[in-house]
Design an enzyme around this catalytic site. Structure first.
Site, PDB file in Angstrom:
ATOM      1  N   LYS A  75      -9.597 -47.022 -48.271  1.00  0.00           N
ATOM      2  CA  LYS A  75      -8.936 -46.447 -47.097  1.00  0.00           C
ATOM      3  C   LYS A  75      -7.451 -46.786 -47.032  1.00  0.00           C
ATOM      4  CE  LYS A  75     -13.146 -46.658 -44.269  1.00  0.00           C
ATOM      5  NZ  LYS A  75     -13.757 -47.200 -43.028  1.00  0.00           N
ATOM      6  N   GLY A 116      -9.193 -46.046 -59.471  1.00  0.00           N
ATOM      7  CA  GLY A 116      -9.398 -44.670 -59.880  1.00  0.00           C
ATOM      8  C   GLY A 116      -8.166 -43.826 -59.658  1.00  0.00           C
ATOM      9  N   THR A 119      -5.817 -44.759 -56.650  1.00  0.00           N
ATOM     10  CA  THR A 119      -5.178 -46.046 -56.902  1.00  0.00           C
ATOM     11  C   THR A 119      -4.095 -45.918 -57.969  1.00  0.00           C
ATOM     12  OG1 THR A 119      -7.272 -47.145 -56.358  1.00  0.00           O
ATOM     13  CG2 THR A 119      -5.616 -48.462 -57.492  1.00  0.00           C
ATOM     14  N   ASP A 141     -17.466 -42.270 -61.452  1.00  0.00           N
ATOM     15  CA  ASP A 141     -17.460 -40.811 -61.556  1.00  0.00           C
ATOM     16  C   ASP A 141     -16.955 -40.312 -62.908  1.00  0.00           C
ATOM     17  OD1 ASP A 141     -18.245 -40.863 -58.875  1.00  0.00           O
ATOM     18  OD2 ASP A 141     -16.176 -40.734 -58.165  1.00  0.00           O
TER      19      ASP A 141
END
Length: 362
Positions: A75, A116, A119, A141
């Site tokens: 978040k 990911g 980031t 993922d």
């Protein structure tokens, strides 16, 4: 001359994060004589200057441990950081300058950022602001550009494949349709890999919008051949032709506010009505992200962590370590920031699945 580095884990948790931390700290301390600060809870720790000192003793036992001992957040964004106001209101501010000030005050010469796509996008922005940064690709993922594989992906596939192995016996015993919903967001890598490894009959992925009529036809062909059950793997981002993805909820203030989920139940209900067969849905959810990393991911995470420290030693910045073939290389963050690695129409595993008789609903 590097004397002290920082390390943080951002985005969702993922098997192998602790193995990267282990490799970075051991390499930094034992080979280069650096100090290491671990910033807690992703970019939030950098903004609030919340860190813990790490050494060889503090990372003992981390190789097989799931999650991240540093904590993480999907978040918080230093460039759009949520700030609570005295009057009870909320506003979002760019606190990147505060992060840079904190790093200078702490004597941190370089950052290793594990995460990911979101980031890595922020990591590229910090690089542009003059921070020495090396990224490490992380996501179950497997949708991060620049690398053939991200650590955590194969552990998630192992979990999903194990679930399919168990669902086969009950599906065959009760002559049912068994629908397994897996994670992946907008990419179908987990569904595709686990579906093939677990012997699924139907695999529905976001990259190939499905026609529920074609799925029904595939089930009918199986029944005509004497197979009175079917295994269906559905990626959470799968959507019908001309339709939309199923959204579970919206998280206000999150960099990626859409939370997918529920498509498995939708598909099961439709197939019950169309086929007259009983359908059951299993949603793996966060089981795919937790637990001990399999050896492959521990080794890949260790290679990434050691390579990240070596890259800093070699004076490299603004890059992400990546797996290309069997080699660990560095890729400029500018080439991958804001991009996703999705399944192409000519993907080998899709073609193999078609030759094996797997239905993709397209």
């Amino acid at each position: 001359m590097i004397k002290k580095i920082g390390i943080m884990t951002g985005g969702g948790d993922c098997p192998g994060l602790n193995a990267v931390i282990h490799a970075v700290v051991r390499s930094a301390v034992n080979s280069y004589g650096w100090q290491v600060l671990g910033f807690r809870d992703g970019y939030r720790g950098l903004v609030l200057n919340d860190y813990v000192e790490l050494n060889s003793d503090s990372v003992i036992g981390l190789l097989d441990r799931g999650g991240t001992v540093l904590g993480t957040s999907n978040k918080d964004n230093a460039f759009d950081f949520r700030v609570e106001l005295p009057d009870g209101g909320v506003e979002y501010r760019d606190l990147s300058a505060q992060v840079i000030s904190n790093l200078r005050a702490d004597g941190v010469d370089a950052l290793i950022i594990i995460g990911g796509d979101g980031t890595m996008t922020a990591a590229e922005l910090f690089h542009k602001l003059g921070v020495t940064v090396i990224g490490v690709p992380k996501t179950i993922d497997n949708d991060l550009c620049g690398t053939d594989v991200t650590f955590g992906f194969n552990t998630a596939v192992d979990t999903a494949t194990g679930a399919l192995d168990k669902l086969h016996s009950t599906a065959e015993s009760h002559h049912r349709l068994m629908v397994l919903e897996v994670m992946g967001r907008y990419a179908g890598w987990i569904a595709l890999a686990s579906g093939l490894a677990g012997g699924a009959d139907i695999i529905l992925i976001p990259e190939l919008p499905y026609d529920i009529g074609k799925v029904q036809a595939a089930i009918a062909r199986r029944r005509a051949a004497g197979r009175h059950f079917s295994i269906i793997v559905v990626a959470e981002g799968a959507a019908p032709l001309g339709g939309e993805m199923v959204t579970k909820r919206i998280i206000a203030g999150s960099p990626d506010p859409v939370r997918l989920g529920g498509v498995g139940a939708v598909v099961a209900q439709q197939l019950e009505q169309l086929t007259g067969m009983e359908a059951r849905t299993t949603v793996l959810g966060h089981l795919q992200r937790g637990g001990r990393p399999i050896p492959y991911d521990r080794l890949l995470a260790t290679r990434f962590g050691a390579a990240a420290a070596q890259a800093l030693k070699d004076g490299i910045s603004g890059c992400m370590v990546a797996l290309r073939g069997s080699d660990i290389v560095t890729v400029p963050l500018a080439e991958i920031a804001g991009k996703q690695r999705l399944i192409g129409k000519d993907e080998e595993l899709v073609e193999i699945g078609r030759r094996l008789g797997v239905c993709f609903g397209d």
